[in-house]
Write an enzyme that holds these catalytic residues in place. Sequence first.
Site, mmCIF file in Angstrom:
data_model
loop_
_atom_site.group_PDB
_atom_site.id
_atom_site.type_symbol
_atom_site.label_atom_id
_atom_site.label_comp_id
_atom_site.label_asym_id
_atom_site.label_seq_id
_atom_site.Cartn_x
_atom_site.Cartn_y
_atom_site.Cartn_z
ATOM 1 N NE ARG A 125 7.941 9.147 24.139
ATOM 2 C CZ ARG A 125 7.421 9.910 23.164
ATOM 3 N NH1 ARG A 125 8.062 10.056 22.021
ATOM 4 N NH2 ARG A 125 6.266 10.531 23.339
ATOM 5 C CE LYS A 173 6.147 15.176 18.809
ATOM 6 N NZ LYS A 173 5.713 14.317 19.903
HETATM 7 C C1 LIG Z 1 4.718 13.597 19.370
HETATM 8 C C2 LIG Z 1 3.647 13.121 20.247
HETATM 9 C C3 LIG Z 1 2.364 12.899 19.724
HETATM 10 C C4 LIG Z 1 2.030 13.079 18.269
HETATM 11 O O1 LIG Z 1 2.697 12.163 17.466
HETATM 12 P P1 LIG Z 1 2.387 12.022 15.896
HETATM 13 O O2 LIG Z 1 3.027 10.749 15.515
HETATM 14 O O3 LIG Z 1 3.000 13.197 15.226
HETATM 15 O O4 LIG Z 1 0.917 11.991 15.720
HETATM 16 C C5 LIG Z 1 1.382 12.486 20.603
HETATM 17 N N1 LIG Z 1 1.659 12.276 21.906
HETATM 18 C C6 LIG Z 1 2.863 12.472 22.435
HETATM 19 C C7 LIG Z 1 3.093 12.201 23.883
HETATM 20 C C8 LIG Z 1 3.911 12.898 21.622
HETATM 21 O O5 LIG Z 1 5.122 13.086 22.163
#
Ligand SMILES: *Cc1c(COP(=O)(O)O)cnc(C)c1O
Length: 363
Positions: free
Chosen positions: A134, A39
Amino acid sequence: MVDQKYPRVEINLTYLKENVQEIVSRCRTLGIDIAGVIKGTTGLPRCAQAFADGGVKMIASSRLEQIEDAKCAGIDLPMMMLRVPMISEAKEVVRLTDISLNSEITVLKELNKQAVAQKKKHRVILMADLGDLREGFWDKDEMVRTAIQVEEKFTNLELAGVGTNLGCYGSIEATADKLDELVSIAEKIEEKIGRELTYISGGATTSLPRIIDGDMPKRINLLRVGEGILLARDLDIFYGYDMSYMHQDVYTLKAEVIEVKDKPSHPVGKISIDAFGHRPVYVDRGIRRRALVGIGKVDYGGINEIFPRDKGVKVIGASSDHTILDIQEAERDFKPGDIVEFGINYASMVYVTNCRNVQIVYR
Ligand SMILES: *Cc1c(COP(=O)(O)O)cnc(C)c1O
């Protein structure tokens, strides 16, 4: 001509793949699988392919559109939905992904219904909120009850495991203690359902320090990593880890100089508000040499999110479509038509890779 278009972001796919391989191999020795999180780079399929080529176990995103793009590009790894699903997207979650992160019984019910309709088995990971506040179950008894319900009642869901996310909203560190808490929740569930869970997913990039420091709880066997592979910047800058074994320049943002002039550093006239309705404070440093480049906040977010690679070049301001650089102390003699290179961070990466004005060029 199209090749000469600016602004652009150049993405070095070889570096990206090597970063993936580095993290995958460090984790593999500890029995930990990696879900490659796409993402941050707007799910660009060629980046997703680099994750696949580098050996991740699955591809993950918070956006179904990105997962669909990756599938259409021919990536045939299992797909993971990261954001706890909306009820309204449950059908698409089941259609497009193999596994999702969850925290609500009503959503799980809908996922099961859609899985029945599509004659599919959908795997779910239940999320525990360990203080970051969250997503995830806060009440751990509710979490265990939900796990039992998924295991016993939902014919087309498979309880694949438990997970957590730290360091996103509450900026809580993924300490070994926090991850031990997750393992205890998993073991409580295992005791109730009488079998081992496939996955205990101990977080994202912010959990990589446990690998580096060598204190990752033994039963954690899945991490979901984006930033630590794409940029490898945060652990270095915010936590002081040496990440020099990673490529920290997978991404290069390039913009073209459109004006170079000596001007006062303090605006001249009655100061009111800038293009974004703010009332900035300007420091008078006398007459300075400045370059204007053809890129603006619309393209990358804010001026603190881009980092000139040239020594002596400073970003001093921007509006929607213009960025102002102080080049008084630059080692290069900039003129219109010259190209200025910038490193980026997570915030500007999500903008520039998702912006129609910024050409994406693969290296
Ligand atoms: C975005 C996200 C990740 C990855 O995060 P990074 O900091 O880019 O490694 C992992 N788990 C969830 C639930 C996320 O929303």
